[in-house]
Enzyme design. Structure first.
Site, mmCIF file in Angstrom:
data_model
loop_
_atom_site.group_PDB
_atom_site.id
_atom_site.type_symbol
_atom_site.label_atom_id
_atom_site.label_comp_id
_atom_site.label_asym_id
_atom_site.label_seq_id
_atom_site.Cartn_x
_atom_site.Cartn_y
_atom_site.Cartn_z
ATOM 1 C CG ASP A 42 -9.979 -3.571 5.818
ATOM 2 O OD1 ASP A 42 -10.817 -3.605 6.722
ATOM 3 O OD2 ASP A 42 -10.247 -3.797 4.634
ATOM 4 C CE LYS B 52 -4.130 -1.838 -0.087
ATOM 5 N NZ LYS B 52 -5.201 -1.639 0.871
#
Length: 405
Positions: free
Chosen positions: A119, A76
């Protein structure tokens, strides 16, 4: 559960998709990222795992290890910074991307606020990027996000907003807050009227595929080093970012793509069954926190529907077992720290090889050359230790000993 996708094609990469995600744009994003001190300067390792390949009865298993991409511990770190930079450039097109990531325009951006649901890993990447450029960051966390992951985000200076409910409800809340406060959503999932930023996130992820092409000496429009690529599901952003790059680069000679997601968060498999973006049928509460998503990204689906050959779901127990397999290593296999979501591809590969008929259908035989992507390390160290039965530092110690032999 496993299904073959009847809509997958073997054809050159379509021009309408190339206008959205392209090799050229991915390489530009990669060049910008190379100047950010939040990630490693070089490519992440591509490990060969010959012992694992022998046990699974395939010719080759290679693993691209994104756990060492940056101190953030996951892939990410590639998406959020690029999306943030491209969004700021829409507002201030004369700014230099490298100067932005170096914080040289912080005074200009001090009142600019970005927000996202997460998340864990996307929020951490966005918070780190926002700190680098000098803007404010708000992160919305749902009930299943662990305190460890919350602390990892907060340490980058983000304001944390906690809600009850699941990931999809946190996405809705982030959009509400943004509309009320005049903030900018920087999300990795698309929805109606919101596609530019998720596209930019996916373009950042394509850095992984660009590195694999270079590391294997692949040639454009020719078959590459791998016959099969197993990719994590989630909302579909990672899979779309990588598959689109490989598809454009290899054309009709692209590898077979298999997308893997938790059984209780099966939105992509349900989309394949329906022929359109769909919702998951389960609880969406999985140990694979980064893949516990209930709704398919419509933008990602535009890329996945025509090129993913198979969609499959796995149980949480299969992911835990795969974590332990990689941690153990072997005589010829380096021990690897891989998080709950990072091992989904391996868990899918093991399950598919155990089903003789399915493996035969997908051509997963003794000649198959498989690429896996470890998308995260021990981003929640306590969870990792609980699931694997030993701390990540112990695995890294064995890794060092293996290398020193």
């Amino acid at each position: 559960m496993l299904i073959a996708n009847p809509r997958a094609v073997r054809a050159p990469y379509p021009a309408p998709l190339q206008a959205l995600l392209s090799v050229a744009r991915a390489r530009e994003s990669r060049q910008w990222l190379s100047q950010w001190d939040g990630i490693a300067r070089g490519a992440t390792p591509l490990y060969e795992l010959p012992d694992l390949a022998a046990r699974l009865g395939v010719a080759r298993v290679s693993l691209k290890d994104e756990s060492v991409r940056s101190p953030l511990g996951s892939f990410k770190a590639l998406g959020a910074p690029i999306a943030l930079v491209r969004q700021i450039l829409r507002l201030h097109p004369d700014l230099d991307p490298a100067a932005l990531l170096a914080g040289r325009h912080a005074a200009l951006l001090q009142d600019y606020t970005v927000i996202s649901a997460t998340d864990g890993n996307h929020g951490r990447g966005l918070a780190a990027a926002a700190r680098s450029v000098g803007c404010r960051c708000v992160i919305v966390l749902h009930a299943q996000v662990s305190p460890e992951r919350e602390q990892a985000i907060a340490q980058h200076g983000a304001l944390i907003v906690r809600i009850e409910g699941n990931y999809d409800e946190s996405v809705t809340q982030a959009a509400r807050l943004a509309a009320a406060q005049g903030w900018q959503v920087v999300s990795d999932t698309s929805y109606e009227g919101y596609e530019d930023i998720p596209r930019d996130v996916m373009q950042g992820y394509a850095t992984i595929a660009a590195e694999v092409v270079e590391q294997t000496g692949a040639v454009a429009d020719q078959p590459g080093a791998f016959t099969h690529v197993f990719l994590q599901g989630g909302v579909g952003g990672l899979a779309a970012g990588l598959a689109s790059f490989f598809w454009e680069f290899h054309g009709a000679q692209r590898p077979s793509f298999i997308v893997v997601e938790p059984a209780q968060a099966d939105c992509l498999l349900q989309s394949a069954l329906a022929g359109r973006p769909a919702r998951a049928t389960g609880s969406v509460d999985s140990v694979m926190a980064g893949l516990a998503c209930g709704e398919t990204s419509p933008l990602a689906w535009r890329f996945l529907q025509p090129c993913v050959d198979g969609f499959m779901t796995i149980a949480d127990a299969a992911a835990v077992q795969a974590m332990r397999v990689l941690a153990a290593g072997g005589a010829r296999d380096l021990p690897i720290v891989a998080g709950e979501s990072g091992v989904a591809g391996l868990a899918g590969l093991q399950a598919l090889r155990a089903d003789a008929a399915a493996a035969r259908h997908f051509g997963l035989d003794g000649h198959a050359r498989v690429l896996l992507v470890n998308t995260e390390g021990a981003t929640a160290p306590a969870v990792y230790e609980q699931l694997v039965g030993e701390p990540a530092w112990a695995v890294r110690a064995r890794q060092a000993a293996w290398r020193a032999r």
